[in-house]
Design a protein around this motif. Structure first.
Motif, PDB file in Angstrom:
ATOM      1  N   ALA A   1       0.837  -1.205   0.000  1.00 54.36           N
ATOM      2  CA  ALA A   1       0.000   0.000   0.000  1.00 54.36           C
ATOM      3  C   ALA A   1       0.871   1.253   0.000  1.00 54.36           C
ATOM      4  CB  ALA A   1      -0.928  -0.015   1.216  1.00 54.36           C
ATOM      5  N   ARG A   2       1.906   1.252   0.815  1.00 63.25           N
ATOM      6  CA  ARG A   2       2.792   2.423   0.868  1.00 63.25           C
ATOM      7  C   ARG A   2       3.474   2.648  -0.474  1.00 63.25           C
ATOM      8  NH1 ARG A   2       6.220   4.471   5.910  1.00 63.25           N
ATOM      9  NH2 ARG A   2       6.959   6.410   4.973  1.00 63.25           N
ATOM     10  N   SER A   3       3.878   1.559  -1.116  1.00 62.34           N
ATOM     11  CA  SER A   3       4.532   1.678  -2.417  1.00 62.34           C
ATOM     12  C   SER A   3       3.599   2.305  -3.441  1.00 62.34           C
ATOM     13  CB  SER A   3       4.991   0.298  -2.888  1.00 62.34           C
ATOM     14  OG  SER A   3       5.558   0.363  -4.169  1.00 62.34           O
ATOM     15  N   GLN A   4       2.323   1.883  -3.447  1.00 58.05           N
ATOM     16  CA  GLN A   4       1.351   2.451  -4.388  1.00 58.05           C
ATOM     17  C   GLN A   4       1.088   3.924  -4.080  1.00 58.05           C
ATOM     18  OE1 GLN A   4      -2.249   0.388  -5.435  1.00 58.05           O
ATOM     19  NE2 GLN A   4      -1.366  -1.638  -5.027  1.00 58.05           N
TER      20      GLN A   4
ATOM     21  N   ALA B   1       2.007   7.106  -6.617  1.00 58.79           N
ATOM     22  CA  ALA B   1       0.975   8.029  -7.080  1.00 58.79           C
ATOM     23  C   ALA B   1       1.237   9.465  -6.630  1.00 58.79           C
ATOM     24  CB  ALA B   1      -0.391   7.565  -6.574  1.00 58.79           C
ATOM     25  N   GLY B   2       2.308   9.683  -5.876  1.00 55.64           N
ATOM     26  CA  GLY B   2       2.661  11.039  -5.470  1.00 55.64           C
ATOM     27  C   GLY B   2       1.849  11.594  -4.327  1.00 55.64           C
ATOM     28  N   HIS B   3       1.301  10.747  -3.463  1.00 53.04           N
ATOM     29  CA  HIS B   3       0.531  11.240  -2.324  1.00 53.04           C
ATOM     30  C   HIS B   3       1.426  11.965  -1.331  1.00 53.04           C
ATOM     31  CE1 HIS B   3      -3.514   9.637  -3.053  1.00 53.04           C
ATOM     32  NE2 HIS B   3      -2.913   8.620  -3.626  1.00 53.04           N
TER      33      HIS B   3
ATOM     34  N   ILE C   1      -0.810   6.782   7.387  1.00 57.75           N
ATOM     35  CA  ILE C   1      -1.422   5.486   7.090  1.00 57.75           C
ATOM     36  C   ILE C   1      -0.495   4.354   7.525  1.00 57.75           C
ATOM     37  CG2 ILE C   1      -2.099   3.953   5.195  1.00 57.75           C
ATOM     38  CD1 ILE C   1      -3.168   6.480   3.769  1.00 57.75           C
ATOM     39  N   ALA C   2       0.796   4.490   7.195  1.00 57.93           N
ATOM     40  CA  ALA C   2       1.769   3.460   7.563  1.00 57.93           C
ATOM     41  C   ALA C   2       1.866   3.304   9.080  1.00 57.93           C
ATOM     42  CB  ALA C   2       3.132   3.792   6.971  1.00 57.93           C
TER      43      ALA C   2
ATOM     44  N   GLU D   1      -5.945  -2.571  -2.055  1.00 58.18           N
ATOM     45  CA  GLU D   1      -6.427  -1.638  -3.065  1.00 58.18           C
ATOM     46  C   GLU D   1      -6.199  -0.220  -2.552  1.00 58.18           C
ATOM     47  OE1 GLU D   1      -7.988  -1.980  -6.159  1.00 58.18           O
ATOM     48  OE2 GLU D   1      -7.465  -4.107  -6.104  1.00 58.18           O
ATOM     49  N   VAL D   2      -5.623   0.623  -3.384  1.00 63.38           N
ATOM     50  CA  VAL D   2      -5.381   2.021  -3.041  1.00 63.38           C
ATOM     51  C   VAL D   2      -6.080   2.899  -4.067  1.00 63.38           C
ATOM     52  CG1 VAL D   2      -3.648   3.824  -2.745  1.00 63.38           C
ATOM     53  CG2 VAL D   2      -3.161   1.487  -1.983  1.00 63.38           C
TER      54      VAL D   2
END
Length: 374
Positions: free
Chosen positions: A52-55, A59-61, A69-70, A113-114
């Motif tokens: 999830a962190r990688s996604q 995506a530039g969050h 979140i982590a 899912e992100v």
């Protein structure tokens, strides 16, 4: 083995469906209710959290949101008390500001899912068909009301006013004794007393059952069961029951028989929905086309929606028209299109069922029964 479950309410689903927030993470993983075997589940969650962190980063969050979140997921992974009590699967919904968890009895595939909305199909599966029921164990010498959960033994409900037997209900010492009324000594009199007994049981059940939606499964010999059914006011009384006197059954036998009844009720309901889908498809009031279903859900035209709980079709759905653009899976820029159809249908008041592929009316992952022709 006892499962610790958090079945979402309809209000929970609507609240989750209404969230649109950048960096919404949905995580699903199978778990074990065996306390001594949870270490593997925590490792799986750690890997999913890293994905999830990688996604999110790809995506530039915002780094602070990604970190928040982590941190929440790491706190959960390290929480020994949380992991002590689990069910068959765990569902997590995380934003930078909040984490919601649901322990569910059904088996789910590990997945992350992100997107800017939550992935709901796996959670909808947990409420598609109820795992609970009430069981009325009814015999002339034996009356009990029992609760059946997703797992574990039956639990007796101590209901005020519920007679424990026919003689208690009628205030007599025996169902066969001579009374002042000659009519009571005939077969017609016997039937009259049985009817009075059934009405007394129904009267005691009526206020307690008001507003409840889980099935009431009747366990009674066929003759007594037929009388009770003819007099019962219970809207939730299941059309099929346990046609054996409960006096000869253990609680374990009753629970097993009741779960078999629930499976039959669910199968019958699916058959009814499949038949309705076939009937309406000919008049344009049912569709298994993903784009048409998305447009219909956006317009509030879906009455009942069946979705394949395991299939993820990546893409986006236009907010205004419902037009579908298919895209690349595993990207925070897309989401599950079928899941989005389910979300929109849910918010418009449709009934949404997440089922296995073999229970779908067609080979498509979506089947929509419409309120009006598409």
């Amino acid at each position: 083995m006892l499962l610790h479950v958090d079945i979402p309410s309809h209000a929970d689903l609507l609240a989750l469906a209404g969230i649109r927030e950048a960096g919404a993470v949905s995580i699903f993983l199978p778990t074990t209710p065996v306390a001594g075997e949870i270490s593997g589940d925590r490792i799986v969650l750690k890997n999913l959290a890293a994905e999830a962190r990688s996604q999110l980063e790809a995506a530039g969050h915002d780094k602070r949101d990604t970190g928040a979140i982590a941190d929440q997921l790491e706190d959960l992974i390290e929480d020994d008390g949380f992991w002590r009590f689990q069910a068959n699967s765990l569902v997590l919904y995380v934003t930078p500001r909040r984490l919601r968890s649901f322990r569910v009895p059904n088996g789910l595939q590990a997945m992350v899912e992100v997107s800017d909305r939550f992935h709901l199909k796996p959670l909808i599966r947990s409420v598609t068909f109820g795992h609970a029921a009430h069981v009325l164990a009814l015999a002339e010498g034996h009356v009990r009301l029992l609760e059946l959960g997703s797992e574990g033994p039956l639990a007796e409900v101590r209901l005020p006013g519920l007679p424990g037997s026919a003689t208690e209900a009628l205030g007599i010492s025996s169902m066969g004794v001579r009374t002042e009324s000659r009519r009571s000594d005939t077969s017609a009199g016997q039937r009259s007393r049985v009817g009075q007994f059934c009405r007394a049981v129904d009267s005691a059940l009526r206020p307690w059952l008001a507003g409840k939606t889980v099935p009431l499964i009747l366990a009674a010999d066929p003759t007594l069961g037929a009388t009770f059914r003819s007099l019962s006011s219970a809207a939730t009384l299941a059309p099929i029951g346990i046609d054996t006197t409960p006096e000869t059954m253990s609680d374990g036998d009753l629970a097993a028989a009741a779960r078999t009844i629930l499976d039959r009720l669910h199968a019958d309901e699916l058959d009814t929905l499949k038949a309705l889908f076939g009937e309406r498809a000919g008049s344009g009031r049912a569709t298994d086309d993903i784009d048409t279903a998305a447009r219909s859900a956006t317009a509030g035209a879906v009455q009942t929606l069946l979705v394949d709980m395991d299939v993820v079709v990546a893409g986006t759905v236009d907010d205004a028209t419902g037009a579908v653009s298919f895209g690349e899976a595993g990207s925070a820029a897309t989401y599950g299109v079928v899941d989005e159809i389910a979300r929109r249908a849910l918010l418009s008041g449709a009934r949404v069922l997440a089922v296995r592929a073999g229970d779908m009316p067609t080979a498509s992952p979506v089947a929509a029964i419409l309120r009006w022709a598409a």
